[in-house]
Design an enzyme around this catalytic site. Structure first.
Site, PDB file in Angstrom:
ATOM      1  N   HIS A   1     -38.465  27.786 -20.417  1.00  0.00           N
ATOM      2  CA  HIS A   1     -39.777  27.403 -20.288  1.00  0.00           C
ATOM      3  C   HIS A   1     -40.902  27.958 -21.101  1.00  0.00           C
ATOM      4  O   HIS A   1     -41.624  27.383 -21.429  1.00  0.00           O
ATOM      5  CB  HIS A   1     -40.196  27.805 -18.551  1.00  0.00           C
ATOM      6  CG  HIS A   1     -41.282  26.845 -18.170  1.00  0.00           C
ATOM      7  ND1 HIS A   1     -41.416  26.540 -16.853  1.00  0.00           N
ATOM      8  CD2 HIS A   1     -42.362  26.328 -18.555  1.00  0.00           C
ATOM      9  CE1 HIS A   1     -42.677  25.749 -16.552  1.00  0.00           C
ATOM     10  NE2 HIS A   1     -43.068  25.442 -17.854  1.00  0.00           N
TER      11      HIS A   1
ATOM     12  N   TYR B   1     -42.751  25.237 -10.283  1.00  0.00           N
ATOM     13  CA  TYR B   1     -43.895  24.169  -9.607  1.00  0.00           C
ATOM     14  C   TYR B   1     -43.675  24.370  -8.251  1.00  0.00           C
ATOM     15  O   TYR B   1     -44.509  23.748  -7.504  1.00  0.00           O
ATOM     16  CB  TYR B   1     -43.633  22.583 -10.346  1.00  0.00           C
ATOM     17  CG  TYR B   1     -43.742  22.436 -11.600  1.00  0.00           C
ATOM     18  CD1 TYR B   1     -44.612  23.445 -12.595  1.00  0.00           C
ATOM     19  CD2 TYR B   1     -43.358  21.204 -12.286  1.00  0.00           C
ATOM     20  CE1 TYR B   1     -44.599  23.269 -13.794  1.00  0.00           C
ATOM     21  CE2 TYR B   1     -43.475  20.989 -13.785  1.00  0.00           C
ATOM     22  CZ  TYR B   1     -43.994  21.992 -14.541  1.00  0.00           C
ATOM     23  OH  TYR B   1     -44.246  22.020 -15.674  1.00  0.00           O
TER      24      TYR B   1
ATOM     25  N   LYS C   1     -36.997  23.286 -15.657  1.00  0.00           N
ATOM     26  CA  LYS C   1     -37.019  24.445 -16.845  1.00  0.00           C
ATOM     27  C   LYS C   1     -36.855  25.859 -16.069  1.00  0.00           C
ATOM     28  O   LYS C   1     -37.295  25.982 -14.890  1.00  0.00           O
ATOM     29  CB  LYS C   1     -38.485  24.533 -17.125  1.00  0.00           C
ATOM     30  CG  LYS C   1     -38.694  22.941 -17.547  1.00  0.00           C
ATOM     31  CD  LYS C   1     -40.437  22.995 -18.127  1.00  0.00           C
ATOM     32  CE  LYS C   1     -40.894  21.595 -18.376  1.00  0.00           C
ATOM     33  NZ  LYS C   1     -41.630  20.995 -16.909  1.00  0.00           N
TER      34      LYS C   1
ATOM     35  N   ASP D   1     -40.214  14.892 -14.738  1.00  0.00           N
ATOM     36  CA  ASP D   1     -40.271  16.201 -15.033  1.00  0.00           C
ATOM     37  C   ASP D   1     -40.617  17.518 -14.114  1.00  0.00           C
ATOM     38  O   ASP D   1     -41.854  17.026 -13.467  1.00  0.00           O
ATOM     39  CB  ASP D   1     -41.158  16.398 -16.455  1.00  0.00           C
ATOM     40  CG  ASP D   1     -41.409  17.648 -17.069  1.00  0.00           C
ATOM     41  OD1 ASP D   1     -40.265  17.952 -18.172  1.00  0.00           O
ATOM     42  OD2 ASP D   1     -42.150  18.561 -16.714  1.00  0.00           O
TER      43      ASP D   1
END
Ligand SMILES: NC(=O)c1ccc[n+]([C@@H]2O[C@H](COP(=O)([O-])OP(=O)(O)OC[C@H]3O[C@@H](n4cnc5c(N)ncnc54)[C@H](OP(=O)(O)O)[C@@H]3O)[C@@H](O)[C@H]2O)c1
Length: 273
Positions: A111, A53, A78, A48
């Site tokens: 998200h 990120y 996402k 994931d």
């Protein structure tokens, strides 16, 4: 069957491995290469990530080093909140494919439920039709956001990923997802590393001779939730998939529900978009 081999079917006919690896805050500096290597060696096939990120390039590199066949992997990403306007979402999808060095994404999520969430959904539906994405879903959506989306979606969301752990069991949201045939995915299953601070979890860890992390993961697994524990430490990555050899009793599941409610991450009710 090993927990890492267990799959759950989506409402679109695709399958997701119930146990995956979370990668938030996982970068080259914090051990992404070793974490991914340990995960793949142990048998994890579900990873994931997310645009926000900032690790999609590094993740692609780390995966390449393992020599795993892409077809064996299930990769989630996402679309970040600032890219939810339709034309931004379209571009974001291509950027994600490029950064991850993939020609398709297994699962792509909205998200957070920003005001432009439905525009983002339209871009996701088109990406499915174009073969860029296999399945599409949502993250941090509440009941009202699900109801709104179900009314207009041509392709229904397959999954909702939200903060869900023994200290935040979210009963009504879980029930609402299930009523709408949406798989439930837990983020923060280890109470984001704070599982050691919860008396009931520590007590059960001693009783079952397991770690507090494994008690939290087993709780979620028994309830049928997809889990994606994150660790930068290879030995923890291995430990976090080692909860298939015991079962929490009904009494112990009830005991876990006596934990005082606590939310660690942002509240979708009061999120500033
Ligand atoms: N959709 C969303 O909005 C959203 C939000 C948050 C997270 N996520 C996703 O969900 C994944 C998991 O959530 P999360 O990372 O916030 O929390 P989590 O997996 O519940 O906990 C991660 C924390 O627990 C520690 N940890 C991991 N294994 C452990 C073990 N066996 N014993 C003790 N501590 C352990 C980790 O530290 P070390 O790394 O030092 O081991 C890290 O600090 C994320 O990585 C991300 O992929 C999604």
């Amino acid at each position: 069957m090993k927990v890492l081999d267990k799959k759950i079917e989506f409402n679109d006919g695709n399958f997701i491995p119930q146990v995956g690896l979370g990668t938030s805050k996982l970068t080259k500096q914090s051990g992404i290469v070793d974490s991914i290597a340990a995960a793949i060696k142990e048998g994890y096939r579900h990873i994931d990530t997310a645009q926000i990120y900032g690790n999609q390039n590094q993740l692609a590199e780390a995966i390449k080093k393992t020599n795993i066949n892409r077809k064996e992997l299930f990769i989630t990403s996402k679309i970040w909140n600032s890219d939810h306007a339709y034309s931004d979402a379209v571009k974001a999808i291509d950027r994600i494919l490029e950064e991850l060095e993939l020609d398709y994404i297994d699962l792509l999520l909205v998200h957070w439920p920003t005001p432009k969430r439905l525009e983002c959904w339209k871009a996701l539906e088109e990406a499915v039709e174009a073969g860029k994405v296999k399945s599409i879903g949502i993250s941090n959506f509440l009941e009202e956001h699900i109801d709104e989306l179900m009314k207009v979606a041509k392709i229904k969301p397959v999954i909702n990923q939200f903060e869900l752990h023994p200290a935040l069991p979210c009963h009504s949201l879980v029930e609402h997802c299930r009523k709408n045939n949406i798989v439930v995915e837990s983020w923060g299953t280890l109470i984001r590393g704070k599982c050691f601070e919860v008396e009931q979890i520590v007590e059960l860890a001693k009783k079952y001779n397991k770690t507090p992390a494994q008690i939290c993961l087993r709780w979620a697994y028994q309830l049928g939730y997809v889990v994606i524990p994150k660790s930068s430490k290879p030995e923890r990555v291995v430990d976090n998939s080692n909860f298939g050899d015991f079962e929490l009793t009904k009494e112990d599941m009830d005991y876990i529900s006596t934990i005082k409610e606590y939310r660690d991450g942002p509240d979708p009710n009061n999120f500033e978009f």
